[in-house]
Design a protein around this motif. Structure first.
Motif, PDB file in Angstrom:
ATOM      1  N   LEU A   1      45.143  -7.406 -20.879  1.00 21.57           N
ATOM      2  CA  LEU A   1      45.025  -7.523 -22.357  1.00 21.57           C
ATOM      3  C   LEU A   1      43.884  -8.791 -22.848  1.00 21.57           C
ATOM      4  CD1 LEU A   1      48.695  -7.432 -23.507  1.00 21.57           C
ATOM      5  CD2 LEU A   1      46.832  -5.421 -23.652  1.00 21.57           C
ATOM      6  N   PHE A   2      43.197  -8.576 -23.931  1.00 18.23           N
ATOM      7  CA  PHE A   2      42.375  -9.485 -24.400  1.00 18.23           C
ATOM      8  C   PHE A   2      42.789  -9.731 -25.856  1.00 18.23           C
ATOM      9  CE2 PHE A   2      39.016 -11.579 -26.544  1.00 18.23           C
ATOM     10  CZ  PHE A   2      38.594 -12.522 -25.813  1.00 18.23           C
ATOM     11  N   ILE A   3      43.549 -10.755 -26.261  1.00 13.77           N
ATOM     12  CA  ILE A   3      43.642 -10.821 -27.743  1.00 13.77           C
ATOM     13  C   ILE A   3      42.973 -11.929 -28.367  1.00 13.77           C
ATOM     14  CG2 ILE A   3      45.615 -11.442 -28.974  1.00 13.77           C
ATOM     15  CD1 ILE A   3      47.272 -10.379 -26.653  1.00 13.77           C
TER      16      ILE A   3
ATOM     17  N   ILE B   1      39.408   2.059 -22.310  1.00 11.72           N
ATOM     18  CA  ILE B   1      39.641   0.713 -23.113  1.00 11.72           C
ATOM     19  C   ILE B   1      40.049   1.101 -24.302  1.00 11.72           C
ATOM     20  CG2 ILE B   1      38.659  -1.464 -23.662  1.00 11.72           C
ATOM     21  CD1 ILE B   1      36.694  -1.014 -21.537  1.00 11.72           C
ATOM     22  N   GLN B   2      41.100   0.545 -25.004  1.00  9.92           N
ATOM     23  CA  GLN B   2      41.333   0.412 -26.389  1.00  9.92           C
ATOM     24  C   GLN B   2      41.441  -0.686 -27.235  1.00  9.92           C
ATOM     25  OE1 GLN B   2      45.271   2.487 -26.006  1.00  9.92           O
ATOM     26  NE2 GLN B   2      44.579   3.971 -26.766  1.00  9.92           N
ATOM     27  N   VAL B   3      40.820  -0.682 -28.428  1.00 12.48           N
ATOM     28  CA  VAL B   3      40.649  -1.918 -29.264  1.00 12.48           C
ATOM     29  C   VAL B   3      41.583  -1.571 -30.390  1.00 12.48           C
ATOM     30  CG1 VAL B   3      39.182  -3.278 -30.699  1.00 12.48           C
ATOM     31  CG2 VAL B   3      38.239  -2.371 -28.637  1.00 12.48           C
ATOM     32  N   THR B   4      42.410  -2.683 -30.839  1.00  7.54           N
ATOM     33  CA  THR B   4      43.412  -2.389 -32.017  1.00  7.54           C
ATOM     34  C   THR B   4      42.979  -3.703 -32.734  1.00  7.54           C
ATOM     35  OG1 THR B   4      44.929  -1.357 -30.804  1.00  7.54           O
ATOM     36  CG2 THR B   4      45.676  -2.578 -32.590  1.00  7.54           C
TER      37      THR B   4
ATOM     38  N   ILE C   1      42.970  -6.644 -30.434  1.00  6.24           N
ATOM     39  CA  ILE C   1      43.565  -6.646 -28.743  1.00  6.24           C
ATOM     40  C   ILE C   1      42.793  -5.643 -28.234  1.00  6.24           C
ATOM     41  CG2 ILE C   1      45.492  -5.953 -27.684  1.00  6.24           C
ATOM     42  CD1 ILE C   1      47.081  -6.740 -30.443  1.00  6.24           C
ATOM     43  N   ILE C   2      42.193  -6.034 -26.924  1.00  2.00           N
ATOM     44  CA  ILE C   2      41.434  -5.083 -26.102  1.00  2.00           C
ATOM     45  C   ILE C   2      42.425  -4.746 -25.162  1.00  2.00           C
ATOM     46  CG2 ILE C   2      39.449  -4.665 -24.843  1.00  2.00           C
ATOM     47  CD1 ILE C   2      38.053  -6.774 -26.819  1.00  2.00           C
ATOM     48  N   ARG C   3      42.722  -3.559 -24.620  1.00  2.00           N
ATOM     49  CA  ARG C   3      43.633  -3.264 -23.798  1.00  2.00           C
ATOM     50  C   ARG C   3      42.780  -2.395 -22.752  1.00  2.00           C
ATOM     51  NH1 ARG C   3      46.390  -1.544 -28.438  1.00  2.00           N
ATOM     52  NH2 ARG C   3      46.019   0.665 -27.999  1.00  2.00           N
TER      53      ARG C   3
END
Length: 136
Positions: free
Chosen positions: A43-45, A17-20, A35-37
C-alpha cells in the motif's frame, strides 16, 4: 473534530492497482488522502493538504525470515513528520496483519496543534480502512 468533505472514495482500477482518494475536514483544514493498493503486495498512502507536496516517505514491511510476524520499518527520506509517518506505517501494517509493505507519506502544516491534528488524521484513515476492510 473531523467531518467528511468528500467520501466518494473514488476507486480507479488500473491493471489490478487500485487508487482511492478521499478528504476530511479536520481542525479547519481539508486533509486529502490518496491510497494506492497493489494487490497482495503493498500500500502507498499519501496524506496532505492542497499544497500536494511530498516531504517524507516511510516504509514498514514484514521480516521475511521471521516466524513471529515482526515488522521492519524505516524512513526512506525526509525530515518533517518522518517519525509520525513511520509510526503510522507500522500501525497500519500491524492492523492489516503484517503481510504487506506499507508506505506512508504524511505532509501537513507544521504547527503547535499537530498532536491533535495527527490523532484525527490517523483516526480518519483507520475509519476508512475499517469501512473498506474487504479491499485491504
Amino acid at each position: 473534530m473531523s467531518s467528511t468533505v468528500s467520501n466518494s472514495a473514488a476507486d480507479i482500477p488500473t491493471d489490478g492497482i487500485q487508487v482511492t482518494q478521499f478528504s476530511r475536514r479536520i481542525a479547519d483544514q481539508i486533509i486529502l488522502y490518496q491510497i494506492i493498493r497493489y494487490p497482495d503486495r503493498c500500500l502507498f498512502i499519501w496524506i496532505g493538504t492542497s499544497a500536494c507536496d511530498m516531504s517524507n516517505l516511510a516504509m514498514t514491511m514484514p521480516m521475511s525470515l521471521s516466524t513471529t510476524n515482526e515488522l521492519l520499518g524505516t524512513t526512506l527520506y525526509g525530515t518533517d513528520f518522518y517519525e509520525q509517518s513511520l509510526a503510522l506505517s507500522k500501525k497500519l501494517a500491524r492492523r492489516l496483519g503484517g503481510k504487506k509493505q506499507v508506505y506512508v507519506s504524511l505532509n501537513l502544516v507544521n504547527d503547535a496543534d499537530n498532536e491533535m491534528l495527527l490523532s484525527e488524521v490517523e483516526q480518519a484513515l483507520f475509519e476508512h480502512v475499517r469501512q473498506n476492510e474487504q479491499v485491504y
